[in-house]
Enzyme design. Structure first.
Site, mmCIF file in Angstrom:
data_model
loop_
_atom_site.group_PDB
_atom_site.id
_atom_site.type_symbol
_atom_site.label_atom_id
_atom_site.label_comp_id
_atom_site.label_asym_id
_atom_site.label_seq_id
_atom_site.Cartn_x
_atom_site.Cartn_y
_atom_site.Cartn_z
ATOM 1 N N GLU A 223 17.182 -11.690 7.326
ATOM 2 C CA GLU A 223 15.861 -11.532 6.604
ATOM 3 C C GLU A 223 16.108 -10.649 5.608
ATOM 4 O O GLU A 223 16.237 -9.350 5.618
ATOM 5 C CB GLU A 223 15.021 -11.119 7.649
ATOM 6 C CG GLU A 223 13.257 -11.318 7.271
ATOM 7 C CD GLU A 223 13.021 -10.145 6.366
ATOM 8 O OE1 GLU A 223 13.418 -9.771 5.247
ATOM 9 O OE2 GLU A 223 12.253 -9.211 7.084
ATOM 10 N N CYS A 260 9.360 -5.557 3.765
ATOM 11 C CA CYS A 260 9.769 -6.657 3.155
ATOM 12 C C CYS A 260 8.779 -7.635 2.579
ATOM 13 O O CYS A 260 9.067 -8.543 1.992
ATOM 14 C CB CYS A 260 10.658 -7.533 3.985
ATOM 15 S SG CYS A 260 10.166 -7.405 5.678
HETATM 16 P P1 NAP Z 1 21.598 -3.068 3.550
HETATM 17 O O1 NAP Z 1 22.474 -2.126 2.482
HETATM 18 O O2 NAP Z 1 21.591 -4.395 3.542
HETATM 19 O O3 NAP Z 1 22.287 -2.470 5.030
HETATM 20 C C1 NAP Z 1 21.556 -3.085 6.248
HETATM 21 C C2 NAP Z 1 22.765 -2.994 7.380
HETATM 22 O O4 NAP Z 1 23.798 -4.045 6.988
HETATM 23 C C3 NAP Z 1 23.653 -1.682 7.294
HETATM 24 O O5 NAP Z 1 24.134 -1.506 8.850
HETATM 25 C C4 NAP Z 1 24.702 -2.002 6.359
HETATM 26 O O6 NAP Z 1 25.844 -1.274 7.032
HETATM 27 C C5 NAP Z 1 25.130 -3.368 6.655
HETATM 28 N N1 NAP Z 1 25.685 -4.125 5.765
HETATM 29 C C6 NAP Z 1 25.341 -4.151 4.520
HETATM 30 N N2 NAP Z 1 26.062 -4.739 3.328
HETATM 31 C C7 NAP Z 1 27.146 -5.143 4.367
HETATM 32 C C8 NAP Z 1 28.211 -6.048 4.381
HETATM 33 N N3 NAP Z 1 28.656 -6.424 3.026
HETATM 34 N N4 NAP Z 1 29.000 -6.313 5.352
HETATM 35 C C9 NAP Z 1 28.601 -5.870 6.505
HETATM 36 N N5 NAP Z 1 27.933 -4.728 6.785
HETATM 37 C C10 NAP Z 1 26.925 -4.766 5.590
HETATM 38 O O7 NAP Z 1 20.150 -2.385 3.649
HETATM 39 P P2 NAP Z 1 19.483 -0.987 3.770
HETATM 40 O O8 NAP Z 1 20.596 0.130 3.713
HETATM 41 O O9 NAP Z 1 18.556 -0.907 4.662
HETATM 42 O O10 NAP Z 1 18.713 -1.032 2.346
HETATM 43 C C11 NAP Z 1 19.416 -1.243 0.971
HETATM 44 C C12 NAP Z 1 18.640 -2.398 0.252
HETATM 45 O O11 NAP Z 1 18.230 -3.324 1.353
HETATM 46 C C13 NAP Z 1 17.185 -1.713 -0.301
HETATM 47 O O12 NAP Z 1 17.244 -1.227 -1.257
HETATM 48 C C14 NAP Z 1 16.356 -2.926 -0.090
HETATM 49 O O13 NAP Z 1 16.593 -3.871 -1.435
HETATM 50 C C15 NAP Z 1 16.954 -3.916 0.917
HETATM 51 N N6 NAP Z 1 16.124 -4.109 2.060
HETATM 52 C C16 NAP Z 1 15.489 -4.862 2.488
HETATM 53 C C17 NAP Z 1 14.619 -4.888 3.661
HETATM 54 C C18 NAP Z 1 13.996 -6.097 4.107
HETATM 55 O O14 NAP Z 1 13.172 -6.061 4.740
HETATM 56 N N7 NAP Z 1 14.336 -7.479 3.867
HETATM 57 C C19 NAP Z 1 14.817 -4.096 4.641
HETATM 58 C C20 NAP Z 1 15.331 -2.896 4.144
HETATM 59 C C21 NAP Z 1 16.071 -3.050 3.122
HETATM 60 P P3 NAP Z 1 26.282 0.397 6.362
HETATM 61 O O15 NAP Z 1 24.900 0.843 5.713
HETATM 62 O O16 NAP Z 1 27.000 1.034 7.255
HETATM 63 O O17 NAP Z 1 26.886 -0.089 5.079
#
Ligand code: NAP
Length: 481
Positions: A223, A260
């Protein structure tokens, strides 16, 4: 422990747990809900400290988490969710006798779950993904979100307490800390059978691609968020401009815009654009900036705003103030529909309290917008009933673009219930045929299996003659108990 030993133990636990009755699984989940509530006083301050979210919100989120756990407990206790379907044999059928075929849903095996930063409880360790997987009969290997490690560990301890109290194998749930490399190693492990993720588009898509490159590709339920457009119609705006402006800004800025389902895009008819802009600008001025979840998210927010500020198509009504980087301040920009249509970058999610107001001139332009719109978790239509009489074509298009179509209220506040759909066409998710909230979330972690001419005493209870579980089943095409 190595990942091999973690997955082997999970696989062994799976072969036992998948045959545990729905009633016992429900008892385990109910025990977990009680344990989490008993530890409320420790969990809440940890989550508040690690997420910057206010205590009231985190208290509510814990209630949502235990409510969600109880919903899945009720679902598996009742038992009909397995979609038992029976076509009895007909040995006298001509020209060929008909075999006895019985089908139901069976769990996949060990599932990898990634916690979300913006819901440290409800979409994290004992959140919807973990609980729907456990309810379905799958063990969970959980990758903690690094933004709330202590909260995650505390909730993991509660899950283990519930496992021990219920006499179930401890490998039913494993809590893993780490970064990108650890997460990728979990997805690549040959014993992993599915992945659930909530977070960024970059992260979700990377994991989806990785899972598809495996020798045995596995489903990834990612998601990845959306901009949740609101389509407004002239008469509705004319009649309710101030309440609609309040509702829009309330939804946009809830939780510093870190949902989201927050509405980052609103389509407004030209004749009401100035009045609506003034009404929302008034509301925006009352919203104080507040800390975002973690510095990385705040940085990503201001980077996106900075890029958009370089685009001359946008006229800024309110500019975000990046002075205190962790604080997310609100921002609003206006753009003409023809410019918005010219570049897909204007559809990209800006995670935070930023919205783009798109001014349209005609219904033709609205149809063009609907055709070009990317997949969304939600779309909201604000119109008087009579304004929709001639809009069936538009509504039909919008239906194709989202998982939940609203005609009242705002998209934030996702109800956890039996009918909820929290998913949508790509890029909002990688699996438009699934939901990550509500009872149907359990279907992500199962697959159908049919038994042909299997002896009665070997069949699972859900498919036996006499219906020992008393569940709803489709027998010869009709639903009966
Ligand atoms: P994220 O960067 O996507 O990280 C979520 C999880 O996935 C973390 O445990 C992260 O690990 C892991 N991850 C991310 N990229 C990866 C990859 N290439 N390979 C393996 N694991 C990976 O999300 P976030 O830290 O929560 O927030 C960053 C951005 O996500 C926000 O700025 C926003 O745009 C978006 N977000 C969207 C939602 C939604 O509801 N869809 C919710 C929250 C955030 P690590 O942190 O250890 O790297």
């Amino acid at each position: 422990m190595t990942y091999d030993s973690i997955f082997s133990a999970a696989q062994e636990a799976f072969l036992f747990y998948k045959n545990v009755s729905g009633k016992e699984k429900a008892a385990f989940l109910e025990t977990l809900a009680e344990i989490l509530e008993a530890h409320r006083a420790e969990i809440v301050p940890l989550a508040v400290r690690e997420s910057n979210l206010p205590e009231g919100r985190i208290n509510g989120e814990l209630g949502r988490t235990t409510g969600q756990i109880r919903l899945f407990a009720n679902l598996v206790k009742e038992g009909s969710w397995v979609e038992a379907t029976i076509d009895p044999a007909d040995p006298n059928r001509s020209p060929l006798p008909k075999a006895d075929i019985r089908r139901f849903l069976t769990p996949l095996g060990p599932v990898v779950v990634f916690g979300a930063s913006n819901f440290p409880l409800a979409f994290s360790t004992a959140g919807g993904d973990t609980i729907s997987a456990l309810a379905s009969g799958c063990p969970v290997i959980y990758k903690a979100h690094p933004a709330h490690p202590e909260t995650s560990q505390k909730v993991a301890d509660c899950i283990h307490e519930a496992i021990v109290k219920s006499g179930l194998p401890s490998a039913l749930f494993t809590h893993i800390e780490g970064g990108i490399a650890e997460g990728q190693a979990l997805v690549k492990h040959h014993l992993a059978k599915a992945v659930a993720f909530t977070g960024s588009h970059v992260g979700g898509k990377a994991l989806f691609d990785l899972a598809n490159q495996r020798e045995e590709p596995i489903p990834v339920y990612a998601e990845m968020g959306s901009v949740n457009p609101i389509f407004t119609f002239p008469k509705k705006l004319e009649n309710e401009i101030v309440p609609l402006a309040k509702a829009f800004i309330g939804s946009l800025t809830l939780g510093v815009g870190q949902f989201c389902t927050n509405p980052g895009l609103i389509f407004v008819p030209k004749e009401h654009a100035i009045a609506f802009e003034n009404a929302i600008a008034d509301e925006l001025n009352d919203i104080a900036s507040a800390p975002m979840l973690h510095p990385g998210i705040a940085q990503a927010y201001y980077d996106s705003i900075q890029y958009l500020q370089s685009r001359e198509e946008l006229r800024w009504v309110k500019v975000a103030d990046p002075k205190h980087l962790i604080n997310g301040s609100t921002a609003l920009a206006e753009i003409k529909a023809k410019d918005w249509l010219s570049d897909a970058v204007f559809q990209k999610e800006v995670f935070g309290a930023f919205a783009m107001m798109v001014v349209y001139k005609s219904e033709d332009e609205l149809l063009e917008i609907a055709k070009k719109l990317h997949g969304q978790l939600t779309i909201t239509v604000w119109a008087e009933a009579e304004e929709l009489q001639n809009q069936l074509f538009l509504l039909n298009l919008l239906e194709e673009k989202c998982g939940r179509l609203l005609f009242k209220g705002v998209p934030t506040g996702v109800e956890v219930g039996y009918a909820m759909q929290h998913g949508g066409p790509y890029p909002s998710t990688t699996a438009p045929n699934s939901t990550s909230v509500g009872a149907h979330a359990i279907k992500r972690f199962v697959r159908p299996i049919a038994f042909q001419d299997m002896p009665q005493d070997l069949l699972p209870d859900a498919l036996r003659d006499g219906n020992p579980l008393g569940i709803w089943r489709m027998v010869n095409g009709a639903y009966i108990k």
